[in-house]
Design a protein around this motif. Sequence first.
Motif, PDB file in Angstrom:
ATOM      1  N   ASP A   1     -22.438  47.898  19.452  1.00  0.00           N
ATOM      2  CA  ASP A   1     -21.972  46.959  18.439  1.00  0.00           C
ATOM      3  C   ASP A   1     -20.788  46.178  18.998  1.00  0.00           C
ATOM      4  O   ASP A   1     -20.215  46.526  20.036  1.00  0.00           O
ATOM      5  N   ASP A   2     -20.399  45.100  18.330  1.00  0.00           N
ATOM      6  CA  ASP A   2     -19.385  44.194  18.864  1.00  0.00           C
ATOM      7  C   ASP A   2     -18.029  44.865  19.044  1.00  0.00           C
ATOM      8  O   ASP A   2     -17.318  44.598  20.018  1.00  0.00           O
ATOM      9  N   ARG A   3     -17.627  45.724  18.105  1.00  0.00           N
ATOM     10  CA  ARG A   3     -16.326  46.365  18.201  1.00  0.00           C
ATOM     11  C   ARG A   3     -16.260  47.313  19.394  1.00  0.00           C
ATOM     12  O   ARG A   3     -15.274  47.365  20.125  1.00  0.00           O
ATOM     13  N   THR A   4     -17.338  48.076  19.587  1.00  0.00           N
ATOM     14  CA  THR A   4     -17.384  48.987  20.732  1.00  0.00           C
ATOM     15  C   THR A   4     -17.394  48.198  22.035  1.00  0.00           C
ATOM     16  O   THR A   4     -16.712  48.556  22.996  1.00  0.00           O
ATOM     17  N   ALA A   5     -18.170  47.115  22.060  1.00  0.00           N
ATOM     18  CA  ALA A   5     -18.234  46.281  23.259  1.00  0.00           C
ATOM     19  C   ALA A   5     -16.856  45.726  23.617  1.00  0.00           C
ATOM     20  O   ALA A   5     -16.459  45.710  24.788  1.00  0.00           O
ATOM     21  N   ALA A   6     -16.109  45.266  22.606  1.00  0.00           N
ATOM     22  CA  ALA A   6     -14.765  44.745  22.866  1.00  0.00           C
ATOM     23  C   ALA A   6     -13.856  45.829  23.436  1.00  0.00           C
ATOM     24  O   ALA A   6     -13.109  45.596  24.389  1.00  0.00           O
ATOM     25  N   ASP A   7     -13.930  47.019  22.873  1.00  0.00           N
ATOM     26  CA  ASP A   7     -13.116  48.135  23.351  1.00  0.00           C
ATOM     27  C   ASP A   7     -13.432  48.447  24.806  1.00  0.00           C
ATOM     28  O   ASP A   7     -12.531  48.592  25.651  1.00  0.00           O
ATOM     29  N   TRP A   8     -14.709  48.541  25.124  1.00  0.00           N
ATOM     30  CA  TRP A   8     -15.102  48.915  26.484  1.00  0.00           C
ATOM     31  C   TRP A   8     -14.841  47.804  27.492  1.00  0.00           C
ATOM     32  O   TRP A   8     -14.338  48.058  28.591  1.00  0.00           O
ATOM     33  N   LEU A   9     -15.189  46.567  27.131  1.00  0.00           N
ATOM     34  CA  LEU A   9     -15.056  45.453  28.073  1.00  0.00           C
ATOM     35  C   LEU A   9     -13.603  45.070  28.322  1.00  0.00           C
ATOM     36  O   LEU A   9     -13.224  44.769  29.458  1.00  0.00           O
ATOM     37  N   LEU A  10     -12.785  45.043  27.279  1.00  0.00           N
ATOM     38  CA  LEU A  10     -11.420  44.549  27.426  1.00  0.00           C
ATOM     39  C   LEU A  10     -10.469  45.604  27.969  1.00  0.00           C
ATOM     40  O   LEU A  10      -9.618  45.304  28.806  1.00  0.00           O
ATOM     41  N   ARG A  11     -10.609  46.839  27.508  1.00  0.00           N
ATOM     42  CA  ARG A  11      -9.696  47.893  27.969  1.00  0.00           C
ATOM     43  C   ARG A  11     -10.128  48.483  29.311  1.00  0.00           C
ATOM     44  O   ARG A  11      -9.310  49.038  30.040  1.00  0.00           O
ATOM     45  N   ALA A  12     -11.392  48.380  29.635  1.00  0.00           N
ATOM     46  CA  ALA A  12     -11.917  48.912  30.898  1.00  0.00           C
ATOM     47  C   ALA A  12     -11.580  50.392  31.067  1.00  0.00           C
ATOM     48  O   ALA A  12     -11.370  50.873  32.175  1.00  0.00           O
ATOM     49  N   ARG A  13     -11.530  51.096  29.965  1.00  0.00           N
ATOM     50  CA  ARG A  13     -11.129  52.496  30.007  1.00  0.00           C
ATOM     51  C   ARG A  13     -12.322  53.399  30.322  1.00  0.00           C
ATOM     52  O   ARG A  13     -13.477  52.983  30.260  1.00  0.00           O
ATOM     53  N   THR A  14     -12.017  54.645  30.647  1.00  0.00           N
ATOM     54  CA  THR A  14     -13.054  55.637  30.880  1.00  0.00           C
ATOM     55  C   THR A  14     -13.584  56.124  29.533  1.00  0.00           C
ATOM     56  O   THR A  14     -12.816  56.498  28.642  1.00  0.00           O
ATOM     57  N   VAL A  15     -14.900  56.122  29.400  1.00  0.00           N
ATOM     58  CA  VAL A  15     -15.571  56.517  28.165  1.00  0.00           C
ATOM     59  C   VAL A  15     -16.283  57.842  28.407  1.00  0.00           C
ATOM     60  O   VAL A  15     -17.012  57.997  29.391  1.00  0.00           O
ATOM     61  N   THR A  16     -16.065  58.802  27.533  1.00  0.00           N
ATOM     62  CA  THR A  16     -16.727  60.094  27.692  1.00  0.00           C
ATOM     63  C   THR A  16     -18.198  59.994  27.316  1.00  0.00           C
ATOM     64  O   THR A  16     -18.622  59.065  26.618  1.00  0.00           O
TER      65      THR A  16
END
Length: 257
Positions: free
Chosen positions: A148-163
């Motif tokens: 979804d868009d909110r998750t995509a923004a979190d992953w793309l912009l923060r470039a953080r490690t996702v479990t």
Amino acid sequence: MSVVTYTVKGSTATITLDSPGNRNAISEALLEGIDEGISQAVEDETVRSLVLTHTGTVFSAGADLKGSSKTADPRARAQAANSVIRRLLTCPKPVIGAINGHVRAGGMGFTAACDMVVAGPQATFGLSEVRIGVVAAMIAPVVLARLDDRTAADWLLRARTVTAQEAMAAGFITHALPADGPSVDDVVDDILTDLRKGAPQALAASKSIVNRAVLAAMDSREAEMIDLSGQFFSSSAAKAGMQAFFDKTPPPWVVET
């Protein structure tokens, strides 16, 4: 030495990314190996399902920044990677991703293109491109189709490690296995057992229905995303970001506050 191996056991073909020394980076040889494996699986009538997996602690770290692809035309490189992603999506046989390690950048595109993904307790995920000054544009259509868009923004912009647990909750992968649970191989075997009960033509048609939206997204935005990817990979920011990555130093745009 091949960086991808292809084996068949019973009705299952396995494509293994086998270049752990460079973290299964996406090179021309790796793309050719995956593509060839898909072709062999499609042409072999005894093969009913395809497993995409890896050796080493990293499924794929993304683009081969140190290898020969560094000097290749970035748009041509993006096009070649996109072609393999499209082949995974359109392969008439189900593709299961079996992941026991880390997935970053372009490797996220391969993961998103699998029909089902099983991740072990050591698996992590991440869209790390912005930290070296580039954009995850090439893989955006297939990756964003799973989020979804909110998750995509979190992953793309923060470039953080996702479990793996987060990736499963977001719908990006199918199974995230705990350390005290079944192995990746055990869960993949269960999936394969179910798939062997399905009629091949019905499975192929069902897969085409499921992937219709993501393929439509690729059709409408692929050229734009490849151009954007090439533009950023050719930029001065990317050169500085890659050099900082090699030197293990912060890139010049990093600020403390």
